[in-house]
Motif scaffolding. Sequence first.
Motif, PDB file in Angstrom:
ATOM      1  N   VAL A 148       0.857  -1.183   0.000  1.00 36.41           N
ATOM      2  CA  VAL A 148       0.000   0.000   0.000  1.00 36.41           C
ATOM      3  C   VAL A 148       0.893   1.233   0.000  1.00 36.41           C
ATOM      4  N   VAL A 149       0.646   2.126  -0.936  1.00 35.35           N
ATOM      5  CA  VAL A 149       1.511   3.285  -1.134  1.00 35.35           C
ATOM      6  C   VAL A 149       0.666   4.550  -1.253  1.00 35.35           C
ATOM      7  N   SER A 150       1.131   5.615  -0.646  1.00 34.39           N
ATOM      8  CA  SER A 150       0.509   6.916  -0.856  1.00 34.39           C
ATOM      9  C   SER A 150       1.062   7.532  -2.132  1.00 34.39           C
ATOM     10  N   GLY A 151       0.148   7.971  -2.993  1.00 28.68           N
ATOM     11  CA  GLY A 151       0.574   8.564  -4.254  1.00 28.68           C
ATOM     12  C   GLY A 151       0.364  10.061  -4.312  1.00 28.68           C
ATOM     13  N   HIS A 152       0.301  10.710  -3.159  1.00 29.97           N
ATOM     14  CA  HIS A 152       0.033  12.149  -3.162  1.00 29.97           C
ATOM     15  C   HIS A 152       1.248  12.965  -3.589  1.00 29.97           C
ATOM     16  N   THR A 182       0.721  -7.307  -5.642  1.00 27.92           N
ATOM     17  CA  THR A 182      -0.247  -6.255  -5.926  1.00 27.92           C
ATOM     18  C   THR A 182       0.224  -4.929  -5.352  1.00 27.92           C
ATOM     19  N   LEU A 183       0.007  -3.871  -6.106  1.00 27.14           N
ATOM     20  CA  LEU A 183       0.321  -2.523  -5.650  1.00 27.14           C
ATOM     21  C   LEU A 183      -0.999  -1.758  -5.504  1.00 27.14           C
ATOM     22  N   VAL A 184      -1.251  -1.240  -4.303  1.00 28.11           N
ATOM     23  CA  VAL A 184      -2.467  -0.475  -4.041  1.00 28.11           C
ATOM     24  C   VAL A 184      -2.066   0.963  -3.767  1.00 28.11           C
ATOM     25  N   LEU A 185      -2.622   1.886  -4.536  1.00 28.77           N
ATOM     26  CA  LEU A 185      -2.289   3.302  -4.410  1.00 28.77           C
ATOM     27  C   LEU A 185      -3.470   4.064  -3.826  1.00 28.77           C
ATOM     28  N   LEU A 186      -3.203   4.873  -2.820  1.00 23.88           N
ATOM     29  CA  LEU A 186      -4.197   5.784  -2.266  1.00 23.88           C
ATOM     30  C   LEU A 186      -3.768   7.214  -2.571  1.00 23.88           C
ATOM     31  N   MET A 187      -4.743   8.092  -2.722  1.00 19.56           N
ATOM     32  CA  MET A 187      -4.476   9.516  -2.976  1.00 19.56           C
ATOM     33  C   MET A 187      -3.574   9.716  -4.187  1.00 19.56           C
ATOM     34  N   ALA A 188      -3.845   8.984  -5.252  1.00 19.30           N
ATOM     35  CA  ALA A 188      -2.928   8.988  -6.398  1.00 19.30           C
ATOM     36  C   ALA A 188      -3.600   9.317  -7.716  1.00 19.30           C
ATOM     37  N   VAL A 189      -4.843   9.765  -7.711  1.00 24.18           N
ATOM     38  CA  VAL A 189      -5.570   9.955  -8.965  1.00 24.18           C
ATOM     39  C   VAL A 189      -4.852  10.932  -9.895  1.00 24.18           C
ATOM     40  N   ASP A 190      -4.479  12.096  -9.387  1.00 24.42           N
ATOM     41  CA  ASP A 190      -3.881  13.101 -10.277  1.00 24.42           C
ATOM     42  C   ASP A 190      -2.420  12.811 -10.593  1.00 24.42           C
ATOM     43  N   LYS A 191      -1.805  11.864  -9.867  1.00 27.27           N
ATOM     44  CA  LYS A 191      -0.396  11.538 -10.106  1.00 27.27           C
ATOM     45  C   LYS A 191      -0.237  10.194 -10.815  1.00 27.27           C
ATOM     46  N   ILE A 192      -1.342   9.521 -11.150  1.00 24.06           N
ATOM     47  CA  ILE A 192      -1.229   8.157 -11.658  1.00 24.06           C
ATOM     48  C   ILE A 192      -0.484   8.085 -12.987  1.00 24.06           C
ATOM     49  N   GLY A 193      -0.598   9.103 -13.838  1.00 26.36           N
ATOM     50  CA  GLY A 193       0.150   9.088 -15.096  1.00 26.36           C
ATOM     51  C   GLY A 193       1.645   9.050 -14.860  1.00 26.36           C
ATOM     52  N   ALA A 194       2.127   9.917 -13.971  1.00 26.90           N
ATOM     53  CA  ALA A 194       3.557   9.960 -13.661  1.00 26.90           C
ATOM     54  C   ALA A 194       3.996   8.692 -12.934  1.00 26.90           C
ATOM     55  N   ILE A 195       3.136   8.183 -12.066  1.00 27.48           N
ATOM     56  CA  ILE A 195       3.474   6.958 -11.336  1.00 27.48           C
ATOM     57  C   ILE A 195       3.569   5.773 -12.292  1.00 27.48           C
ATOM     58  N   ALA A 196       2.616   5.658 -13.205  1.00 29.83           N
ATOM     59  CA  ALA A 196       2.635   4.563 -14.174  1.00 29.83           C
ATOM     60  C   ALA A 196       3.901   4.620 -15.026  1.00 29.83           C
ATOM     61  N   GLN A 197       4.274   5.823 -15.456  1.00 28.70           N
ATOM     62  CA  GLN A 197       5.474   5.967 -16.288  1.00 28.70           C
ATOM     63  C   GLN A 197       6.720   5.574 -15.496  1.00 28.70           C
ATOM     64  N   VAL A 213      -3.449   3.985 -18.322  1.00 30.34           N
ATOM     65  CA  VAL A 213      -4.213   4.472 -17.173  1.00 30.34           C
ATOM     66  C   VAL A 213      -4.240   5.998 -17.092  1.00 30.34           C
ATOM     67  N   GLY A 214      -3.132   6.665 -17.477  1.00 28.11           N
ATOM     68  CA  GLY A 214      -3.108   8.121 -17.418  1.00 28.11           C
ATOM     69  C   GLY A 214      -4.184   8.739 -18.310  1.00 28.11           C
ATOM     70  N   GLU A 215      -4.331   8.183 -19.509  1.00 27.63           N
ATOM     71  CA  GLU A 215      -5.339   8.682 -20.443  1.00 27.63           C
ATOM     72  C   GLU A 215      -6.746   8.327 -19.973  1.00 27.63           C
ATOM     73  N   ARG A 216      -6.900   7.126 -19.407  1.00 30.40           N
ATOM     74  CA  ARG A 216      -8.221   6.665 -18.973  1.00 30.40           C
ATOM     75  C   ARG A 216      -8.759   7.526 -17.831  1.00 30.40           C
ATOM     76  N   GLU A 273     -12.932  10.876 -16.469  1.00 29.74           N
ATOM     77  CA  GLU A 273     -13.134  11.900 -15.436  1.00 29.74           C
ATOM     78  C   GLU A 273     -13.179  11.280 -14.030  1.00 29.74           C
ATOM     79  N   VAL A 274     -12.203  10.444 -13.760  1.00 32.93           N
ATOM     80  CA  VAL A 274     -12.097   9.835 -12.432  1.00 32.93           C
ATOM     81  C   VAL A 274     -11.671  10.900 -11.432  1.00 32.93           C
ATOM     82  N   ARG A 275     -12.360  10.969 -10.326  1.00 34.46           N
ATOM     83  CA  ARG A 275     -12.082  11.974  -9.299  1.00 34.46           C
ATOM     84  C   ARG A 275     -11.826  11.284  -7.951  1.00 34.46           C
ATOM     85  N   PRO A 276     -11.061  11.934  -7.073  1.00 38.63           N
ATOM     86  CA  PRO A 276     -10.889  11.394  -5.725  1.00 38.63           C
ATOM     87  C   PRO A 276     -12.226  11.432  -4.963  1.00 38.63           C
ATOM     88  N   PRO A 277     -12.411  10.544  -3.992  1.00 40.06           N
ATOM     89  CA  PRO A 277     -11.461   9.517  -3.586  1.00 40.06           C
ATOM     90  C   PRO A 277     -11.563   8.283  -4.474  1.00 40.06           C
TER      91      PRO A 277
END
Length: 417
Positions: free
Chosen positions: A310-314, A335-350, A384-387, A392-396
């Motif tokens: 479990v990782v914080s993606g803020h 398995t990798l579980v990300l919390l608080m990572a919606v707006d950073k998921i593109g950079a995280i995926a890369q 995932v970044g494009e999706r 329009e995925v929003r937190p939480p």
Amino acid sequence: MAEHDDHPAYPVGLRLNGRRVVVVGGGQVAQRRLPALIASGADITLVSPSATASVEAMADTGEIRWERRRYQDGDLADTWYALVASSDAAANDAASAEAERTRTWCVRSDDAEAATAWTPATGRSEGITIAVLTTTSQGRDPRHSAAVRDAIVEGLRDGTLAAPHHRTRAPGVALVGGGPGDPDLITVRGRRLLAEADVVIADRLGPRDLLDELPPHVEVIDAAKIPYGRYMAQEAINQALIDHVKAGKSVVRLKGGDPFVFGRGMEEAQALAAEGIACTVVPGISSSISVPGAAGIPVTHRGVAHEFTVVSGHVAPDDPRSLVDWEALARLRGTLVLLMAVDKIGAIAQALITHGKSPDTPVALVQEGTTAAQRRVDATLETVGERVVAEEVRPPAVIVIGDVVGVVTDPAGLLEG
């Protein structure tokens, strides 16, 4: 007991600590009744040629003495209370007759009308024992007793049956994990403390529906930390906790998920400790596990994933404030579980792809998990970044990365969150 006796049983609490109790029979009835007798401190002797594995374990650990034989006349000598529960009708009759002669209160599992005592349906909540006996003109109704008991215990635990002068607790603070969002997923203890509070300081991600149940005198303070919007600084939250408890209030800090999983619960506990204020920590169901589960995703699965992280993606991977070793995470097979990572998921995926994670790795985003607004969006690490933008995925939202995303947990469509 006289046949067709219409007189009600006289309720009483037996103080059996150190007093001799004899149980005849080592089957399922004994297995159910012995733990409460052991907890009472009774000096227990079991008389039975055989016993269930659980009852035998109680004897092996010294919680009871076991006479491995049939009942014999005289076994109830110097006994305060007897439970007759064997499958031998003749032995039950003989033990019951001895109890009558020696004036020993005796419960019989095979013939309640022949007994001199009945076992009530019991339950416990915060130092209170509830014992329920019901009778009708046709006899006892144990199922009704159990149903009444359950209703009372549940009411006491969630605070709905507390008398007005019992609703308030001594001044103090409870850090309560409210779970992932569904109000039914808060713990029993958390719900009870919430019902007894004078002040509730609530996060946006806490189970908001529970606030509607609070009495009108309860002060609710909005500590919502809406992403990139208006927020209450952590220092202000800490000070609010301190000020209200010093004013003699019972305070509940209602947080989403678990207080110590990216919830700053320890910061609040430390601030209270610095003022000499103790706090009660009530764990909550973490969204990192429960939200994927509610969407049909197991974070572990035999033959697929033996670990989950479990990782914080803020904070983005290239941010100097980041404490996450993304290169190490990319090498993990689980398995990798990300919390608080919606707006950073593109950079995280890369970053994960750059460090060797396959671009085809399945990804699922679960928004507003466990609530009526829950939805799931599937992608791959490459897309995932494009999706996120397109859908329009929003937190939480909880983001799950790994092969478990593709596991079909409910092929028949029967699983309900």
